[in-house]
Design a protein around this motif. Structure first.
Motif, PDB file in Angstrom:
ATOM      1  N   GLU A   1       0.898  -1.250  -0.048  1.00  0.00           N
ATOM      2  CA  GLU A   1       0.097  -0.004   0.139  1.00  0.00           C
ATOM      3  C   GLU A   1       0.697   1.223   0.068  1.00  0.00           C
ATOM      4  OE1 GLU A   1      -3.212   2.215  -0.625  1.00  0.00           O
ATOM      5  OE2 GLU A   1      -3.065   0.036  -0.497  1.00  0.00           O
ATOM      6  N   ALA A   2       2.040   1.386   0.730  1.00  0.00           N
ATOM      7  CA  ALA A   2       2.749   2.456   0.986  1.00  0.00           C
ATOM      8  C   ALA A   2       3.454   2.784  -0.514  1.00  0.00           C
ATOM      9  CB  ALA A   2       4.031   2.113   1.815  1.00  0.00           C
ATOM     10  N   LEU A   3       3.863   1.520  -1.260  1.00  0.00           N
ATOM     11  CA  LEU A   3       4.635   1.768  -2.445  1.00  0.00           C
ATOM     12  C   LEU A   3       3.628   2.198  -3.580  1.00  0.00           C
ATOM     13  CD1 LEU A   3       7.149  -1.122  -2.440  1.00  0.00           C
ATOM     14  CD2 LEU A   3       7.629   1.204  -2.752  1.00  0.00           C
ATOM     15  N   ILE A   4       2.389   1.914  -3.599  1.00  0.00           N
ATOM     16  CA  ILE A   4       1.277   2.156  -4.386  1.00  0.00           C
ATOM     17  C   ILE A   4       1.155   3.549  -4.345  1.00  0.00           C
ATOM     18  CG2 ILE A   4      -1.149   1.958  -5.124  1.00  0.00           C
ATOM     19  CD1 ILE A   4      -0.464  -1.113  -4.661  1.00  0.00           C
ATOM     20  N   THR A   5       0.871   4.052  -2.924  1.00  0.00           N
ATOM     21  CA  THR A   5       0.675   5.478  -2.603  1.00  0.00           C
ATOM     22  C   THR A   5       1.988   6.228  -3.238  1.00  0.00           C
ATOM     23  OG1 THR A   5      -0.594   4.778  -0.883  1.00  0.00           O
ATOM     24  CG2 THR A   5       0.158   7.069  -0.674  1.00  0.00           C
ATOM     25  N   ALA A   6       3.026   5.811  -2.760  1.00  0.00           N
ATOM     26  CA  ALA A   6       4.032   6.616  -3.254  1.00  0.00           C
ATOM     27  C   ALA A   6       4.160   6.910  -4.878  1.00  0.00           C
ATOM     28  CB  ALA A   6       5.456   6.120  -2.631  1.00  0.00           C
ATOM     29  N   HIS A   7       3.838   5.665  -5.612  1.00  0.00           N
ATOM     30  CA  HIS A   7       3.847   5.785  -7.029  1.00  0.00           C
ATOM     31  C   HIS A   7       2.819   6.858  -7.542  1.00  0.00           C
ATOM     32  CE1 HIS A   7       6.930   2.588  -7.008  1.00  0.00           C
ATOM     33  NE2 HIS A   7       7.094   2.853  -8.042  1.00  0.00           N
ATOM     34  N   GLY A   8       1.820   6.466  -6.806  1.00  0.00           N
ATOM     35  CA  GLY A   8       0.492   7.514  -7.394  1.00  0.00           C
ATOM     36  C   GLY A   8       0.749   8.871  -7.008  1.00  0.00           C
ATOM     37  N   ALA A   9       1.410   9.303  -6.067  1.00  0.00           N
ATOM     38  CA  ALA A   9       1.803  10.625  -5.666  1.00  0.00           C
ATOM     39  C   ALA A   9       2.529  11.020  -6.747  1.00  0.00           C
ATOM     40  CB  ALA A   9       2.385  10.792  -4.285  1.00  0.00           C
ATOM     41  N   GLN A  10       3.382  10.280  -7.595  1.00  0.00           N
ATOM     42  CA  GLN A  10       4.328  10.641  -8.648  1.00  0.00           C
ATOM     43  C   GLN A  10       5.475  11.572  -7.998  1.00  0.00           C
ATOM     44  OE1 GLN A  10       2.245  12.319 -11.900  1.00  0.00           O
ATOM     45  NE2 GLN A  10       1.466  10.337 -12.497  1.00  0.00           N
ATOM     46  N   ALA A  11       5.729  11.381  -6.593  1.00  0.00           N
ATOM     47  CA  ALA A  11       6.868  12.171  -5.914  1.00  0.00           C
ATOM     48  C   ALA A  11       8.212  11.522  -6.418  1.00  0.00           C
ATOM     49  CB  ALA A  11       6.702  11.999  -4.470  1.00  0.00           C
ATOM     50  N   PRO A  12       9.243  12.327  -6.733  1.00  0.00           N
ATOM     51  CA  PRO A  12      10.424  11.470  -7.237  1.00  0.00           C
ATOM     52  C   PRO A  12      11.058  11.149  -5.952  1.00  0.00           C
ATOM     53  CG  PRO A  12      10.675  14.153  -7.108  1.00  0.00           C
ATOM     54  CD  PRO A  12       8.993  13.886  -6.775  1.00  0.00           C
TER      55      PRO A  12
ATOM     56  N   ASN B   1      13.037   0.628 -14.211  1.00  0.00           N
ATOM     57  CA  ASN B   1      13.236   1.952 -14.429  1.00  0.00           C
ATOM     58  C   ASN B   1      11.827   2.611 -15.137  1.00  0.00           C
ATOM     59  OD1 ASN B   1      15.789   2.028 -13.914  1.00  0.00           O
ATOM     60  ND2 ASN B   1      16.440   0.775 -15.839  1.00  0.00           N
ATOM     61  N   ASP B   2      10.632   1.845 -15.030  1.00  0.00           N
ATOM     62  CA  ASP B   2       9.535   2.641 -15.394  1.00  0.00           C
ATOM     63  C   ASP B   2       8.483   2.571 -14.385  1.00  0.00           C
ATOM     64  OD1 ASP B   2       7.255   3.038 -16.633  1.00  0.00           O
ATOM     65  OD2 ASP B   2       7.515   1.873 -18.080  1.00  0.00           O
ATOM     66  N   PRO B   3       8.436   3.615 -13.484  1.00  0.00           N
ATOM     67  CA  PRO B   3       7.406   3.630 -12.437  1.00  0.00           C
ATOM     68  C   PRO B   3       5.935   3.250 -12.691  1.00  0.00           C
ATOM     69  CG  PRO B   3       8.627   5.923 -12.732  1.00  0.00           C
ATOM     70  CD  PRO B   3       9.076   4.790 -13.933  1.00  0.00           C
ATOM     71  N   ILE B   4       5.619   3.633 -13.981  1.00  0.00           N
ATOM     72  CA  ILE B   4       3.972   3.348 -14.188  1.00  0.00           C
ATOM     73  C   ILE B   4       4.065   1.944 -14.367  1.00  0.00           C
ATOM     74  CG2 ILE B   4       2.417   3.619 -16.155  1.00  0.00           C
ATOM     75  CD1 ILE B   4       3.810   6.304 -16.846  1.00  0.00           C
ATOM     76  N   ARG B   5       4.974   1.019 -15.054  1.00  0.00           N
ATOM     77  CA  ARG B   5       4.731  -0.419 -14.923  1.00  0.00           C
ATOM     78  C   ARG B   5       5.019  -1.108 -13.449  1.00  0.00           C
ATOM     79  NH1 ARG B   5       7.659  -2.758 -20.461  1.00  0.00           N
ATOM     80  NH2 ARG B   5       6.158  -1.694 -21.848  1.00  0.00           N
ATOM     81  N   ARG B   6       5.981  -0.307 -12.931  1.00  0.00           N
ATOM     82  CA  ARG B   6       5.990  -0.789 -11.570  1.00  0.00           C
ATOM     83  C   ARG B   6       4.853  -0.591 -10.729  1.00  0.00           C
ATOM     84  NH1 ARG B   6      11.240   1.493 -10.509  1.00  0.00           N
ATOM     85  NH2 ARG B   6      10.261   3.461  -9.657  1.00  0.00           N
ATOM     86  N   MET B   7       4.117   0.578 -10.833  1.00  0.00           N
ATOM     87  CA  MET B   7       2.731   0.685 -10.179  1.00  0.00           C
ATOM     88  C   MET B   7       1.858  -0.469 -10.495  1.00  0.00           C
ATOM     89  SD  MET B   7       0.430   3.964  -9.471  1.00  0.00           S
ATOM     90  CE  MET B   7      -0.909   3.877  -8.434  1.00  0.00           C
ATOM     91  N   GLN B   8       1.763  -0.649 -11.975  1.00  0.00           N
ATOM     92  CA  GLN B   8       0.955  -1.722 -12.258  1.00  0.00           C
ATOM     93  C   GLN B   8       0.950  -2.979 -11.717  1.00  0.00           C
ATOM     94  OE1 GLN B   8      -2.000  -1.281 -14.235  1.00  0.00           O
ATOM     95  NE2 GLN B   8      -2.335  -3.148 -13.348  1.00  0.00           N
ATOM     96  N   LEU B   9       2.461  -3.346 -11.596  1.00  0.00           N
ATOM     97  CA  LEU B   9       2.822  -4.797 -10.851  1.00  0.00           C
ATOM     98  C   LEU B   9       2.605  -4.771  -9.520  1.00  0.00           C
ATOM     99  CD1 LEU B   9       3.794  -7.559 -11.470  1.00  0.00           C
ATOM    100  CD2 LEU B   9       6.204  -6.441 -10.972  1.00  0.00           C
ATOM    101  N   LEU B  10       2.800  -3.706  -8.966  1.00  0.00           N
ATOM    102  CA  LEU B  10       2.340  -3.590  -7.374  1.00  0.00           C
ATOM    103  C   LEU B  10       0.826  -3.721  -7.143  1.00  0.00           C
ATOM    104  CD1 LEU B  10       4.714  -0.674  -6.193  1.00  0.00           C
ATOM    105  CD2 LEU B  10       4.729  -2.700  -5.714  1.00  0.00           C
TER     106      LEU B  10
END
Length: 152
Positions: A33-44, A100-109
């Motif tokens: 959940e924390a990683l999905i939230t962090a990726h969703g915030a698109q914070a670098p 190296n792709d945060p969008i794909r990483r978020m989808q996998l998460l």
């Protein structure tokens, strides 16, 4: 989440193993959940990739330990093990594209989170109930308990 090394021996029976597995489940769900939230915030966050890889490692270790302990309790069925293998394969196949792709990483998460929730409340719940029943049956039949201990 911080990894703490236990100074005491690993639990030897199901009643002390089950809470450890449940704590691992809770920790994995929280980190997902924390990683999905962090990726969703698109914070670098340079640490997201590292946290992602650590989560993948922790998930693999948890699944292996869970299989081992459920097998000891004679509560691991082939379908349960197959579910573990399928999610591990899915993650391993997607891993190179996700690094190296945060969008794909978020989808996998999100995919792992969906699988993990269904698995925890489905296959795991059934296997844990079987292990509980095995333990209760062995406790009510001392001869059976001695045979189980000799088997380990």
């Amino acid at each position: 989440m911080t990894l703490r090394l236990a100074r005491r021996p690993w639990p030897r029976n199901w009643l002390s193993r089950k809470p450890l597995l449940e704590r691992q489940h809770d920790g994995l769900e929280q980190e997902l959940e924390a990683l999905i939230t962090a990726h969703g915030a698109q914070a670098p966050d340079a640490g997201l990739q590292r946290r992602f890889l650590k989560l993948v490692q922790r998930l693999g270790l948890h699944l292996r330990l869970e299989e081992r302990w459920l097998l000891t309790e004679r509560s691991l069925c082939g379908g349960h093990r197959l579910g573990h293998q399928e999610i591990k394969q899915q993650v391993q196949q997607a891993l190179p594209q996700c690094l190296n792709d945060p969008i794909r990483r978020m989808q996998l998460l999100m995919d792992v989170q969906e699988w993990f929730h269904a698995h925890r409340h489905g296959a795991d719940a059934i296997a844990y109930a079987r292990a509980d029943a095995q333990h209760k049956q062995a406790k009510s039949n001392p001869q059976s308990l001695q045979l189980q201990q000799a088997h380990r």
